[in-house]
Design a protein around this motif. Structure first.
Motif, short mmCIF file in Angstrom:
data_model
loop_
_atom_site.label_atom_id
_atom_site.label_comp_id
_atom_site.label_asym_id
_atom_site.label_seq_id
_atom_site.Cartn_x
_atom_site.Cartn_y
_atom_site.Cartn_z
N VAL A 244 0.94 -1.34 0.07
CA VAL A 244 0.09 0.03 -0.03
C VAL A 244 0.91 1.41 0.05
O VAL A 244 0.50 2.10 -1.05
CB VAL A 244 -0.96 -0.33 1.22
N TRP A 245 2.22 1.14 1.00
CA TRP A 245 2.50 2.14 1.03
C TRP A 245 3.74 2.21 -0.50
O TRP A 245 3.53 4.24 -1.01
CB TRP A 245 3.96 2.10 2.23
N GLU A 246 3.82 1.31 -0.88
CA GLU A 246 4.74 1.23 -2.48
C GLU A 246 3.52 2.25 -3.36
O GLU A 246 4.74 3.14 -4.22
CB GLU A 246 5.14 0.53 -2.76
N ASN A 247 2.30 1.42 -3.31
CA ASN A 247 1.68 1.85 -4.55
C ASN A 247 0.68 3.51 -4.65
O ASN A 247 -0.15 3.69 -5.21
CB ASN A 247 1.33 0.59 -5.05
N ASP A 248 0.56 3.80 -3.39
CA ASP A 248 0.57 4.78 -2.69
C ASP A 248 -0.31 5.87 -3.63
O ASP A 248 0.90 6.00 -4.56
CB ASP A 248 0.87 5.60 -2.06
N GLU A 249 -0.90 6.72 -4.15
CA GLU A 249 -1.41 7.33 -5.14
C GLU A 249 -0.62 8.98 -5.13
O GLU A 249 -0.07 8.69 -4.08
CB GLU A 249 -3.11 7.91 -5.42
#
Ligand SMILES: [Zn+2]
Length: 255
Positions: A244-249
Protein backbone atom coordinates in the motif's frame (compact mmCIF):
# COMPACT_ATOMS: atom_id res chain seq x y z
CA UNK A 1 2.02 -15.42 36.01
CA UNK A 2 4.47 -12.55 36.10
CA UNK A 3 4.11 -8.83 35.56
CA UNK A 4 6.12 -7.21 32.79
CA UNK A 5 6.36 -3.42 32.75
CA UNK A 6 7.93 -1.98 29.62
CA UNK A 7 7.89 0.87 27.14
CA UNK A 8 5.71 -0.27 24.27
CA UNK A 9 4.29 0.88 20.93
CA UNK A 10 0.96 -0.31 19.48
CA UNK A 11 1.58 -1.69 15.98
CA UNK A 12 -1.60 -3.57 15.16
CA UNK A 13 -5.02 -3.85 16.71
CA UNK A 14 -8.21 -5.77 16.04
CA UNK A 15 -11.52 -6.43 17.80
CA UNK A 16 -11.85 -9.59 19.82
CA UNK A 17 -15.20 -10.97 20.95
CA UNK A 18 -17.77 -8.38 21.96
CA UNK A 19 -15.83 -6.15 24.22
CA UNK A 20 -12.09 -6.69 23.86
CA UNK A 21 -9.25 -6.00 21.51
CA UNK A 22 -6.10 -7.90 20.67
CA UNK A 23 -3.02 -5.80 20.06
CA UNK A 24 0.39 -6.47 18.66
CA UNK A 25 2.89 -4.30 20.42
CA UNK A 26 6.65 -3.95 20.32
CA UNK A 27 8.23 -3.55 23.74
CA UNK A 28 11.63 -2.34 24.81
CA UNK A 29 12.15 -5.29 27.17
CA UNK A 30 10.47 -8.25 25.51
CA UNK A 31 10.28 -7.62 21.75
CA UNK A 32 6.98 -8.12 19.91
CA UNK A 33 4.05 -9.37 22.04
CA UNK A 34 0.41 -10.19 21.38
CA UNK A 35 -1.76 -8.83 24.16
CA UNK A 36 -5.41 -9.04 25.08
CA UNK A 37 -6.95 -5.73 26.16
CA UNK A 38 -10.00 -6.98 28.01
CA UNK A 39 -12.98 -4.65 27.94
CA UNK A 40 -11.18 -2.15 25.71
CA UNK A 41 -14.18 -1.81 23.40
CA UNK A 42 -16.84 -1.66 26.06
CA UNK A 43 -15.33 1.03 28.19
CA UNK A 44 -13.26 3.84 26.72
CA UNK A 45 -12.33 4.75 30.27
CA UNK A 46 -10.41 1.53 30.69
CA UNK A 47 -7.60 2.34 28.29
CA UNK A 48 -8.72 5.65 26.78
CA UNK A 49 -7.00 6.52 23.51
CA UNK A 50 -3.87 4.72 24.68
CA UNK A 51 -4.56 1.81 22.37
CA UNK A 52 -4.63 3.83 19.16
CA UNK A 53 -2.20 2.73 16.49
CA UNK A 54 1.40 3.89 16.98
CA UNK A 55 0.73 5.22 20.47
CA UNK A 56 3.68 4.71 22.80
CA UNK A 57 3.68 4.42 26.56
CA UNK A 58 4.28 2.23 29.56
CA UNK A 59 2.54 -1.11 29.27
CA UNK A 60 1.86 -3.48 32.14
CA UNK A 61 1.46 -7.04 30.93
CA UNK A 62 0.53 -10.22 32.72
CA UNK A 63 2.69 -12.88 31.13
CA UNK A 64 2.07 -16.60 31.55
CA UNK A 65 4.91 -18.88 30.53
CA UNK A 66 4.00 -20.95 27.50
CA UNK A 67 1.05 -18.73 26.52
CA UNK A 68 1.23 -16.70 23.34
CA UNK A 69 -1.27 -14.08 24.44
CA UNK A 70 -0.41 -11.75 27.33
CA UNK A 71 -3.02 -9.74 29.16
CA UNK A 72 -2.77 -5.96 29.18
CA UNK A 73 -3.31 -4.63 32.69
CA UNK A 74 -2.58 -0.97 31.97
CA UNK A 75 -1.17 1.29 29.28
CA UNK A 76 -0.15 4.80 30.16
CA UNK A 77 0.39 6.72 26.97
CA UNK A 78 3.32 9.13 26.72
CA UNK A 79 3.27 9.80 22.96
CA UNK A 80 0.09 9.46 20.90
CA UNK A 81 1.61 10.26 17.46
CA UNK A 82 -1.80 11.46 16.34
CA UNK A 83 -0.10 13.45 13.53
CA UNK A 84 0.40 10.14 11.71
CA UNK A 85 -3.31 9.98 10.97
CA UNK A 86 -3.41 13.46 9.44
CA UNK A 87 -1.81 12.55 6.13
CA UNK A 88 -2.15 9.42 4.08
CA UNK A 89 1.54 9.17 3.20
CA UNK A 90 2.47 9.43 6.88
CA UNK A 91 -0.02 6.75 7.84
CA UNK A 92 0.99 4.32 5.09
CA UNK A 93 4.67 4.96 5.91
CA UNK A 94 4.09 4.18 9.59
CA UNK A 95 2.15 1.06 8.57
CA UNK A 96 5.12 -0.11 6.50
CA UNK A 97 7.46 0.35 9.51
CA UNK A 98 4.96 -1.54 11.70
CA UNK A 99 4.74 -4.41 9.23
CA UNK A 100 8.50 -4.64 8.93
CA UNK A 101 8.74 -4.76 12.74
CA UNK A 102 6.06 -7.44 13.09
CA UNK A 103 7.66 -9.61 10.42
CA UNK A 104 11.25 -9.35 11.61
CA UNK A 105 11.33 -8.65 15.35
CA UNK A 106 11.11 -11.57 17.80
CA UNK A 107 10.29 -11.62 21.51
CA UNK A 108 13.71 -10.69 22.88
CA UNK A 109 14.73 -7.47 24.64
CA UNK A 110 16.46 -5.03 22.30
CA UNK A 111 16.38 -1.42 23.55
CA UNK A 112 18.37 -0.02 20.60
CA UNK A 113 16.04 -1.64 18.11
CA UNK A 114 13.03 -0.34 20.04
CA UNK A 115 14.51 3.17 19.94
CA UNK A 116 15.08 2.92 16.17
CA UNK A 117 11.43 1.93 15.63
CA UNK A 118 10.22 4.76 17.89
CA UNK A 119 12.48 7.28 16.14
CA UNK A 120 11.30 6.16 12.69
CA UNK A 121 7.66 6.71 13.70
CA UNK A 122 8.47 10.09 15.28
CA UNK A 123 10.27 11.25 12.16
CA UNK A 124 7.46 10.13 9.86
CA UNK A 125 4.93 11.86 12.14
CA UNK A 126 6.75 15.18 11.88
CA UNK A 127 7.88 14.90 8.25
CA UNK A 128 6.85 17.56 5.73
CA UNK A 129 4.67 16.15 2.90
CA UNK A 130 7.48 16.21 0.32
CA UNK A 131 9.81 14.27 2.62
CA UNK A 132 7.53 11.61 4.09
CA UNK A 133 8.56 8.87 1.70
CA UNK A 134 12.31 9.25 2.00
CA UNK A 135 11.99 9.69 5.78
CA UNK A 136 10.12 6.37 5.80
CA UNK A 137 12.87 4.76 3.70
CA UNK A 138 15.46 6.08 6.16
CA UNK A 139 13.55 4.67 9.12
CA UNK A 140 13.09 1.28 7.49
CA UNK A 141 16.80 0.88 6.70
CA UNK A 142 17.71 2.06 10.19
CA UNK A 143 15.48 -0.59 11.74
CA UNK A 144 16.97 -3.24 9.42
CA UNK A 145 20.43 -2.10 10.42
CA UNK A 146 19.55 -2.57 14.11
CA UNK A 147 18.16 -5.98 13.26
CA UNK A 148 21.60 -6.91 11.98
CA UNK A 149 20.55 -7.51 8.38
CA UNK A 150 22.03 -4.37 6.82
CA UNK A 151 23.51 -4.74 3.33
CA UNK A 152 27.15 -3.92 2.65
CA UNK A 153 27.62 -0.58 0.88
CA UNK A 154 31.35 0.15 0.65
CA UNK A 155 32.75 -3.35 0.92
CA UNK A 156 32.08 -6.06 -1.64
CA UNK A 157 29.53 -8.50 -0.21
CA UNK A 158 31.30 -11.41 -1.90
CA UNK A 159 35.06 -10.80 -1.68
CA UNK A 160 35.17 -8.01 0.94
CA UNK A 161 37.36 -5.70 -1.12
CA UNK A 162 36.59 -1.97 -0.84
CA UNK A 163 34.35 -0.27 -3.40
CA UNK A 164 35.01 3.36 -4.28
CA UNK A 165 32.22 5.69 -3.20
CA UNK A 166 32.08 7.57 -6.53
CA UNK A 167 31.58 4.45 -8.65
CA UNK A 168 28.33 2.80 -9.61
CA UNK A 169 28.14 -0.67 -8.10
CA UNK A 170 26.09 -3.77 -8.67
CA UNK A 171 23.80 -4.59 -5.75
CA UNK A 172 23.03 -8.26 -5.25
CA UNK A 173 20.29 -9.33 -2.84
CA UNK A 174 21.43 -12.97 -2.52
CA UNK A 175 25.01 -11.81 -1.82
CA UNK A 176 23.81 -9.25 0.72
CA UNK A 177 24.88 -5.91 -0.70
CA UNK A 178 27.09 -4.03 -3.12
CA UNK A 179 29.65 -5.88 -5.24
CA UNK A 180 33.05 -4.81 -6.56
CA UNK A 181 33.50 -4.64 -10.35
CA UNK A 182 34.98 -8.10 -10.57
CA UNK A 183 32.28 -9.83 -8.49
CA UNK A 184 29.61 -7.65 -10.13
CA UNK A 185 30.56 -9.01 -13.56
CA UNK A 186 30.21 -12.57 -12.25
CA UNK A 187 26.89 -11.98 -10.50
CA UNK A 188 23.91 -13.67 -12.11
CA UNK A 189 21.45 -11.00 -11.08
CA UNK A 190 21.41 -7.58 -9.47
CA UNK A 191 20.78 -3.90 -9.95
CA UNK A 192 23.35 -1.27 -10.69
CA UNK A 193 23.25 1.42 -8.02
CA UNK A 194 24.53 4.88 -8.93
CA UNK A 195 26.88 6.49 -6.36
CA UNK A 196 24.04 8.71 -5.12
CA UNK A 197 21.86 5.70 -4.27
CA UNK A 198 24.67 4.13 -2.27
CA UNK A 199 25.23 7.46 -0.49
CA UNK A 200 21.57 7.47 0.52
CA UNK A 201 21.74 3.90 1.86
CA UNK A 202 24.99 4.65 3.69
CA UNK A 203 23.40 7.64 5.44
CA UNK A 204 20.13 5.89 6.29
CA UNK A 205 21.80 2.77 7.68
CA UNK A 206 23.80 4.92 10.08
CA UNK A 207 20.77 6.95 11.14
CA UNK A 208 21.54 10.10 9.15
CA UNK A 209 19.17 12.10 7.01
CA UNK A 210 19.44 11.97 3.23
CA UNK A 211 16.81 13.75 1.14
CA UNK A 212 15.66 12.33 -2.18
CA UNK A 213 14.23 14.86 -4.58
CA UNK A 214 12.90 12.94 -7.54
CA UNK A 215 9.89 10.66 -7.56
CA UNK A 216 11.89 8.31 -9.74
CA UNK A 217 14.65 7.95 -7.13
CA UNK A 218 12.12 7.35 -4.38
CA UNK A 219 10.40 4.66 -6.41
CA UNK A 220 13.73 2.98 -7.18
CA UNK A 221 14.58 2.96 -3.46
CA UNK A 222 11.16 1.59 -2.53
CA UNK A 223 11.68 -1.23 -5.03
CA UNK A 224 15.18 -1.97 -3.71
CA UNK A 225 13.89 -2.08 -0.13
CA UNK A 226 11.01 -4.37 -1.11
CA UNK A 227 13.39 -6.77 -2.87
CA UNK A 228 15.69 -6.70 0.15
CA UNK A 229 12.84 -7.51 2.55
CA UNK A 230 11.69 -10.37 0.34
CA UNK A 231 15.18 -11.81 0.28
CA UNK A 232 15.40 -11.77 4.09
CA UNK A 233 11.91 -12.96 5.02
CA UNK A 234 11.61 -16.59 6.00
CA UNK A 235 8.20 -17.02 4.34
CA UNK A 236 6.28 -15.85 1.28
CA UNK A 237 3.42 -14.12 3.05
CA UNK A 238 2.68 -10.83 1.27
CA UNK A 239 3.83 -7.51 2.66
CA UNK A 240 0.42 -5.86 2.50
CA UNK A 241 1.15 -2.59 4.27
CA UNK A 242 4.39 -2.23 2.36
CA UNK A 243 2.51 -2.71 -0.94
CA UNK A 244 0.00 0.00 0.00
CA UNK A 245 2.82 2.37 0.92
CA UNK A 246 4.73 1.63 -2.28
CA UNK A 247 1.70 1.91 -4.55
CA UNK A 248 0.25 4.93 -2.80
CA UNK A 249 -1.41 7.40 -5.15
CA UNK A 250 1.09 10.06 -6.15
CA UNK A 251 -0.16 13.59 -5.95
CA UNK A 252 3.05 15.53 -6.25
CA UNK A 253 4.29 14.25 -2.91
CA UNK A 254 1.53 15.96 -0.95
CA UNK A 255 -0.78 12.99 -0.47
ZN1 LIG B 1 34.18 -8.54 -4.90
Amino acid sequence: MSLLVSDAIVLHSFDYLESSRILKIVTRDAGVRSVLARGARRSKARFGSALDLYAQGTAELHVKPGRELDTLAAFEVTRSRSQLALQLARFTGASAIAELTLRFVRDAADPTLFDAIAAALDEIASSPPDRTRDVTLAGAWRVLSELGVAPTIDICADCHSPIEAEQPAMFSHPSGGALCNRCGRLARSGRTLPPEARAALRAWLSGEDFALHSAQDIRAHQRLLREFLREHLADDRPLRAFDVWENDEWTGGAA
